[in-house]
Write an enzyme that holds these catalytic residues in place. Structure first.
Site, PDB file in Angstrom:
ATOM      1  CG  HIS A  82       6.415   8.296  -1.167  1.00 55.47           C
ATOM      2  ND1 HIS A  82       6.007   9.199  -0.215  1.00 55.47           N
ATOM      3  CD2 HIS A  82       6.059   7.076  -0.693  1.00 55.47           C
ATOM      4  CE1 HIS A  82       5.417   8.557   0.777  1.00 55.47           C
ATOM      5  NE2 HIS A  82       5.449   7.255   0.524  1.00 55.47           N
TER       6      HIS A  82
HETATM    7  P1  TYD Z   1       2.692   2.933   1.027  1.00 57.61           P
HETATM    8  O1  TYD Z   1       2.515   4.098   0.106  1.00 57.61           O
HETATM    9  O2  TYD Z   1       3.577   1.823   0.570  1.00 57.61           O
HETATM   10  O3  TYD Z   1       3.232   3.458   2.403  1.00 57.61           O
HETATM   11  P2  TYD Z   1       4.564   4.317   2.647  1.00 57.61           P
HETATM   12  O4  TYD Z   1       4.075   5.661   3.098  1.00 57.61           O
HETATM   13  O5  TYD Z   1       5.371   3.591   3.637  1.00 57.61           O
HETATM   14  O6  TYD Z   1       5.254   4.437   1.331  1.00 57.61           O
HETATM   15  O7  TYD Z   1       1.265   2.376   1.389  1.00 57.61           O
HETATM   16  C1  TYD Z   1       1.020   1.010   1.677  1.00 57.61           C
HETATM   17  C2  TYD Z   1      -0.378   0.628   1.212  1.00 57.61           C
HETATM   18  O8  TYD Z   1      -1.378   1.345   1.918  1.00 57.61           O
HETATM   19  C3  TYD Z   1      -0.596   0.908  -0.263  1.00 57.61           C
HETATM   20  O9  TYD Z   1      -1.370  -0.171  -0.776  1.00 57.61           O
HETATM   21  C4  TYD Z   1      -1.440   2.178  -0.276  1.00 57.61           C
HETATM   22  C5  TYD Z   1      -2.204   2.080   1.017  1.00 57.61           C
HETATM   23  N1  TYD Z   1      -2.491   3.399   1.627  1.00 57.61           N
HETATM   24  C6  TYD Z   1      -3.790   3.868   1.675  1.00 57.61           C
HETATM   25  O10 TYD Z   1      -4.733   3.216   1.188  1.00 57.61           O
HETATM   26  N2  TYD Z   1      -4.043   5.070   2.265  1.00 57.61           N
HETATM   27  C7  TYD Z   1      -3.047   5.812   2.814  1.00 57.61           C
HETATM   28  O11 TYD Z   1      -3.322   6.893   3.379  1.00 57.61           O
HETATM   29  C8  TYD Z   1      -1.695   5.314   2.756  1.00 57.61           C
HETATM   30  C9  TYD Z   1      -0.559   6.105   3.329  1.00 57.61           C
HETATM   31  C10 TYD Z   1      -1.463   4.103   2.162  1.00 57.61           C
END
Ligand code: TYD
Length: 132
Positions: free
Chosen positions: A50
């Site tokens: 993303h």
């Molecule tokens: P995700 O967006 O899948 O992580 P990546 O950066 O690997 O794409 O995030 C995983 C889960 O954690 C999702 O349910 C959202 C949550 N999350 C938060 O609550 N706060 C944050 O700062 C981040 C990065 C993720």
């Protein structure tokens, strides 16, 4: 500053071992508002995939290794993070894939912005179109 840039932090080591300091607006180019870390990543997992409209990041792999593919819409590059005293700065609107995590990888992520799921661009074609 470029859309992404490798950062090298001084190792304030002595005969007791190493110590690295990261400080907002000093060796991190923003005030740190949020940190999270990724560990225990299973084989063949690709995280990220993303871009973010508001968040800037610095990624530091504290243990083990991982790879980050960064794409600013014009160029892409694969960066290996395998030193606790190196990081990569990612500006807003940089597409990132994190992958090839070693079993012992701990990837620390610092950001200038609190979490907001609305600021994510998750469609690569949309990202490329916007960055033209
Ligand atoms: P995700 O967006 O899948 O992580 P990546 O950066 O690997 O794409 O995030 C995983 C889960 O954690 C999702 O349910 C959202 C949550 N999350 C938060 O609550 N706060 C944050 O700062 C981040 C990065 C993720």
């Amino acid at each position: 500053m470029k859309k992404y840039e490798l950062l090298s932090f001084p190792q304030l080591g002595d005969d007791r071992g190493h110590l690295v300091v990261v400080e907002g607006m000093k060796n991190i180019p923003f005030e740190i508002k949020r940190m999270f870390y990724i560990y225990g990543t299973k084989d063949n997992v690709v995280r990220g995939q993303h871009a973010n409209r508001k968040s800037e990041f610095v990624l530091i792999n504290l243990a083990g290794t991982c790879k980050i593919k960064v794409d600013d819409g014009k160029n892409d590059e694969i960066i290996i993070l395998d030193k606790p005293h190196e990081g990569i700065y990612l500006d807003k609107m940089v597409w990132k894939d994190m992958y090839d995590f070693s079993k012992d990888s701990i990837l620390l992520v610092l950001s200038n912005h609190s979490y907001d799921s609305e600021e994510y661009v998750r469609d690569y074609e949309e990202f490329k179109k916007e960055m033209k």
